[in-house]
Scaffold this motif. Structure first.
Motif, PDB file in Angstrom:
ATOM      1  N   GLU A   1      83.690 102.700 -11.465  1.00  0.00           N
ATOM      2  CA  GLU A   1      84.054 104.074 -11.153  1.00  0.00           C
ATOM      3  C   GLU A   1      83.603 104.427  -9.739  1.00  0.00           C
ATOM      4  N   ARG A   2      82.394 104.021  -9.384  1.00  0.00           N
ATOM      5  CA  ARG A   2      81.868 104.285  -8.040  1.00  0.00           C
ATOM      6  C   ARG A   2      82.701 103.559  -6.976  1.00  0.00           C
ATOM      7  N   THR A   3      83.099 102.320  -7.273  1.00  0.00           N
ATOM      8  CA  THR A   3      83.934 101.566  -6.341  1.00  0.00           C
ATOM      9  C   THR A   3      85.245 102.299  -6.079  1.00  0.00           C
ATOM     10  N   LEU A   4      85.871 102.796  -7.129  1.00  0.00           N
ATOM     11  CA  LEU A   4      87.134 103.517  -6.989  1.00  0.00           C
ATOM     12  C   LEU A   4      86.947 104.817  -6.216  1.00  0.00           C
ATOM     13  N   GLN A   5      85.861 105.530  -6.492  1.00  0.00           N
ATOM     14  CA  GLN A   5      85.617 106.801  -5.809  1.00  0.00           C
ATOM     15  C   GLN A   5      85.316 106.599  -4.332  1.00  0.00           C
TER      16      GLN A   5
ATOM     17  N   ILE B   1      86.562  96.818 -20.418  1.00  0.00           N
ATOM     18  CA  ILE B   1      86.370  97.900 -19.457  1.00  0.00           C
ATOM     19  C   ILE B   1      87.753  98.340 -19.020  1.00  0.00           C
ATOM     20  N   THR B   2      88.016  99.645 -19.029  1.00  0.00           N
ATOM     21  CA  THR B   2      89.357 100.115 -18.696  1.00  0.00           C
ATOM     22  C   THR B   2      89.326 101.355 -17.828  1.00  0.00           C
ATOM     23  N   MET B   3      90.314 101.478 -16.959  1.00  0.00           N
ATOM     24  CA  MET B   3      90.561 102.751 -16.306  1.00  0.00           C
ATOM     25  C   MET B   3      91.068 103.731 -17.348  1.00  0.00           C
ATOM     26  N   THR B   4      90.785 104.994 -17.154  1.00  0.00           N
ATOM     27  CA  THR B   4      91.238 106.035 -18.071  1.00  0.00           C
ATOM     28  C   THR B   4      92.573 106.600 -17.592  1.00  0.00           C
ATOM     29  N   TYR B   5      93.179 107.433 -18.427  1.00  0.00           N
ATOM     30  CA  TYR B   5      94.482 107.994 -18.081  1.00  0.00           C
ATOM     31  C   TYR B   5      94.525 108.667 -16.703  1.00  0.00           C
ATOM     32  N   PRO B   6      93.550 109.543 -16.356  1.00  0.00           N
ATOM     33  CA  PRO B   6      93.670 110.224 -15.062  1.00  0.00           C
ATOM     34  C   PRO B   6      93.763 109.259 -13.882  1.00  0.00           C
ATOM     35  N   VAL B   7      93.080 108.113 -13.973  1.00  0.00           N
ATOM     36  CA  VAL B   7      93.089 107.144 -12.876  1.00  0.00           C
ATOM     37  C   VAL B   7      94.376 106.323 -12.898  1.00  0.00           C
ATOM     38  N   ILE B   8      94.786 105.870 -14.071  1.00  0.00           N
ATOM     39  CA  ILE B   8      96.041 105.134 -14.186  1.00  0.00           C
ATOM     40  C   ILE B   8      97.211 105.985 -13.689  1.00  0.00           C
TER      41      ILE B   8
ATOM     42  N   SER C   1      93.347  98.787 -21.465  1.00  0.00           N
ATOM     43  CA  SER C   1      92.602  98.712 -22.726  1.00  0.00           C
ATOM     44  C   SER C   1      92.490 100.096 -23.347  1.00  0.00           C
ATOM     45  N   LEU C   2      93.562 100.850 -23.225  1.00  0.00           N
ATOM     46  CA  LEU C   2      93.698 102.118 -23.933  1.00  0.00           C
ATOM     47  C   LEU C   2      94.273 101.781 -25.302  1.00  0.00           C
ATOM     48  N   LEU C   3      93.371 101.585 -26.255  1.00  0.00           N
ATOM     49  CA  LEU C   3      93.736 101.062 -27.568  1.00  0.00           C
ATOM     50  C   LEU C   3      93.986 102.191 -28.562  1.00  0.00           C
ATOM     51  N   PRO C   4      94.938 102.017 -29.468  1.00  0.00           N
ATOM     52  CA  PRO C   4      95.227 103.052 -30.458  1.00  0.00           C
ATOM     53  C   PRO C   4      93.988 103.462 -31.247  1.00  0.00           C
ATOM     54  N   GLY C   5      93.793 104.759 -31.372  1.00  0.00           N
ATOM     55  CA  GLY C   5      92.713 105.286 -32.194  1.00  0.00           C
ATOM     56  C   GLY C   5      91.342 105.293 -31.555  1.00  0.00           C
ATOM     57  N   GLU C   6      91.210 104.815 -30.327  1.00  0.00           N
ATOM     58  CA  GLU C   6      89.897 104.746 -29.689  1.00  0.00           C
ATOM     59  C   GLU C   6      89.594 106.033 -28.904  1.00  0.00           C
ATOM     60  N   PRO C   7      88.315 106.441 -28.857  1.00  0.00           N
ATOM     61  CA  PRO C   7      87.940 107.679 -28.154  1.00  0.00           C
ATOM     62  C   PRO C   7      88.347 107.706 -26.683  1.00  0.00           C
ATOM     63  N   VAL C   8      88.477 106.539 -26.064  1.00  0.00           N
ATOM     64  CA  VAL C   8      88.826 106.490 -24.636  1.00  0.00           C
ATOM     65  C   VAL C   8      90.163 107.191 -24.353  1.00  0.00           C
ATOM     66  N   LEU C   9      91.021 107.311 -25.346  1.00  0.00           N
ATOM     67  CA  LEU C   9      92.311 107.967 -25.151  1.00  0.00           C
ATOM     68  C   LEU C   9      92.157 109.439 -24.778  1.00  0.00           C
ATOM     69  N   GLU C  10      91.026 110.029 -25.161  1.00  0.00           N
ATOM     70  CA  GLU C  10      90.803 111.455 -24.890  1.00  0.00           C
ATOM     71  C   GLU C  10      89.916 111.686 -23.675  1.00  0.00           C
ATOM     72  N   GLU C  11      89.504 110.617 -23.001  1.00  0.00           N
ATOM     73  CA  GLU C  11      88.595 110.751 -21.856  1.00  0.00           C
ATOM     74  C   GLU C  11      89.348 111.270 -20.631  1.00  0.00           C
ATOM     75  N   ARG C  12      88.844 112.364 -20.070  1.00  0.00           N
ATOM     76  CA  ARG C  12      89.503 112.944 -18.899  1.00  0.00           C
ATOM     77  C   ARG C  12      88.561 113.110 -17.710  1.00  0.00           C
ATOM     78  N   LYS C  13      87.246 112.940 -17.917  1.00  0.00           N
ATOM     79  CA  LYS C  13      86.295 113.105 -16.819  1.00  0.00           C
ATOM     80  C   LYS C  13      85.920 111.777 -16.181  1.00  0.00           C
ATOM     81  N   ARG C  14      85.640 110.787 -17.014  1.00  0.00           N
ATOM     82  CA  ARG C  14      85.285 109.473 -16.488  1.00  0.00           C
ATOM     83  C   ARG C  14      86.512 108.766 -15.941  1.00  0.00           C
ATOM     84  N   TRP C  15      86.316 108.027 -14.853  1.00  0.00           N
ATOM     85  CA  TRP C  15      87.411 107.259 -14.273  1.00  0.00           C
ATOM     86  C   TRP C  15      87.555 105.901 -14.959  1.00  0.00           C
ATOM     87  N   VAL C  16      86.436 105.363 -15.398  1.00  0.00           N
ATOM     88  CA  VAL C  16      86.395 104.037 -16.020  1.00  0.00           C
ATOM     89  C   VAL C  16      85.499 104.126 -17.251  1.00  0.00           C
TER      90      VAL C  16
END
Length: 238
Positions: free
Chosen positions: A118-122, A179-186, A152-167
């Protein structure tokens, strides 16, 4: 299904088409061209083509920076590593500056690795908040799993709702931690392109194309343009 859809005769033709498309897009951009990569067999063919004699001399390697949308939390020399696949298929065969390659860290804990990436991307972006008017990536390549996952946005996993973290680390849903990028970054990309081949993806592709199915890949709504490149096996009727 939203976005541009192109159906190619087979996976080899698809990879060749996307290589030409990707080079044209990169050459239109005069500054650093940031790419988020995907794992999988179709991207592997694409990467090999870009590093081939046919394409290698046409691609602006020196100003392209490479990142990964997701990675298995395994050593870089593991057969399961997306970084290793990309290195063997493309980086070892093309004039890629080492400083332009930004793999996902695989040391420490998965949570540490996610924070570091996340820091690398920022740092590359120059801010800790994404601006829709200034996408992080020029191009994001994605795949499609038979269950509808992407990155690695997998069905049913909490990461699908992540909007603050980049990774984020994804500890469940697969045998290995990811390890996956989240929706806002993708979604912070001028162009997002799904590369989909193989009959085993046909059912989920048809469902997404028809609309009304809530799987991770169908939720991707980039700030820029969305493209779907599929082969005929994927697009065939059952």
């Amino acid at each position: 299904m939203t976005g541009h859809v192109e159906i190619l005769p087979d996976s080899a033709t698809l990879a060749h088409h996307v290589a030409e498309w990707m080079i044209s897009f990169a050459l239109e951009t005069k500054d650093t061209f940031r790419v988020s990569l995907s794992g999988g067999s179709t991207p592997k063919t694409l990467f090999g083509l870009l590093a081939s004699d046919e394409f290698k001399g046409r691609f602006p390697w020196k100003r392209v920076s490479w990142y990964w949308g997701d990675e298995r939390f395994v050593p870089y020399d593991s057969p399961e590593s997306n970084y290793r696949m990309t290195r063997e298929a493309m980086f070892d065969k093309a004039p890629v500056p080492a400083d332009n390659i930004h793999p996902v860290p695989v040391d420490g804990t998965p949570e540490d690795a996610a924070r570091l990436y996340e820091r690398t991307l920022q740092e590359a972006y120059g801010a800790t908040t994404l601006d829709p008017a200034r996408p992080l990536f020029d191009l994001t390549l994605l795949g499609l799993g038979p269950d509808g996952h992407t990155a690695s946005l997998l069905p049913g996993e909490p990461v699908l709702e992540e909007r603050k973290r980049w990774v984020a680390a994804v500890s469940h849903g697969r045998p290995e931690v990811r390890i996956t990028m989240t929706y806002p970054v993708i979604e912070s990309s001028r162009r997002v392109a799904f590369l989909v081949s193989g009959r085993e993806k046909a059912s989920i592709f048809r469902a997404i194309r028809a609309g009304g199915i809530d799987v991770p890949a169908a939720r991707v709504q980039p700030v820029g343009e969305l493209f779907w490149f599929a082969d005929r096996a994927v697009a065939s009727e059952p």
